[in-house]
Design an enzyme around this catalytic site. Sequence first.
Site: not given
Ligand code: GTR
Length: 415
Positions: A254, A258, A345, A395
């Site tokens: 996540s 990045k 997402w 996720h």
């Molecule tokens: C979310 C964000 C994502 C992702 C995520 C995470 O809220 O919108 O880009 O990075 O968090 O890191 O779990």
Amino acid sequence: MTQVLWLVSGLLFCCALAIGTDAEAADGEFNYDESKVPEYKLPDPLKMPDGRTVTSSDMWKAERRPELLELFRSQVYGQRPRKPEGIRYEVRESTPAELNGKGLRKDVRVLAPSKSGRRMELLKFVLITPKDAKGPVPAFAGVLLIEPTLKDLNPGRPLPDDVGVKLPGMKLLETILDRGYAVVSLDPANFCPDDKEKHRDGVLEFLYPGRKGDPAAEEPGAIATWAWGLSRALDYLETDPAIDARRVAVIGHSRRGKTALWAGAEDERFALVISNDSGCGGAALSRRKFGETVARINTVFPHWFCGNFKSYNNNEDSLPIDQHELVALSAPRPVYVASAVDDGWADPKGEFLAALNAEPVYKLFGLAGLGTSEQPPLNKSVGDYVGYHIRTGKHALTDYDWLFYLDFADKHLKR
Ligand code: GTR
């Protein structure tokens, strides 16, 4: 049979870890409909601004790669912080009982001299190495890759639910150690807190004293700062005889996925790059505007990217780059992008397309990429130097994902 058990437990585990990032945005403001993805044209990674085409790996390395890297610095993540002089390490060793005698733990503090002459802590990380290794081992390094505490570090601090290795009894960590890898986990808490008000409180205040607020035009945001921290951990690994620092994979989930992509782009010492469900600002193509958008990420997390990135809010077509070119900055090193099917997402298809559109750069080096132009069926890993899978579930970085990453690392780091 063990493999099957792993798969089953992986699937259960990933369900258990489900977190609601997509639920938070299921309010109609964001697009989850493939037929509503706007038409877009991706920038060509092999096209120089003066119209020339990159025709060789030498030309990529000497001309195009530096140019793209600079665009990502100035327009997306911010410039690389400088490395202070006089860095020293303080290492505390222990043998955690939770690891059943399999791992040696080192708590490493990275210290730099401050104005007063005192050494101040820039950052700290945990290194776990397989205890009975015969020689220097390869490693996986990432931000919050394992539960930072393993019990006693920062007691009481709540952890993100989606951190990779925190199975009861540390089963997954044991597996990674059994397979001959060390794990490095950087703790961002004091170093660069993941908080828009406080992200400057650690190393950024040390390097750029007195500055305030969101990152300025080209100033490093938290992602660039975390990525820089991973390089400082790698500096240390180069000094530790237990580790083969030429075989360190950088990995993350996540926001930390990045970070892994950006760390690999900035620091070519990382031998392999893995991004798990990294989404917007990670592997997902910005121009698709599927799920999380540039405007949304910059609004909710203004501290993650540099100030200039905000000028692309609702203006993705004017980006001089797109995220396939970030994936391509890993070349010729192996790179793996992974998605989860219920993680709209993060735009699984956009993540796949970024991996696919990075391939022309791997071809310059004579290296095979995904081996397919279609997203593979669920739970199947594809690719040679560009790896990809899309898993059932939500996720998270699961042990199921990890098994694919271990195989990918075995293939590339153990040959
Ligand atoms: C979310 C964000 C994502 C992702 C995520 C995470 O809220 O919108 O880009 O990075 O968090 O890191 O779990």
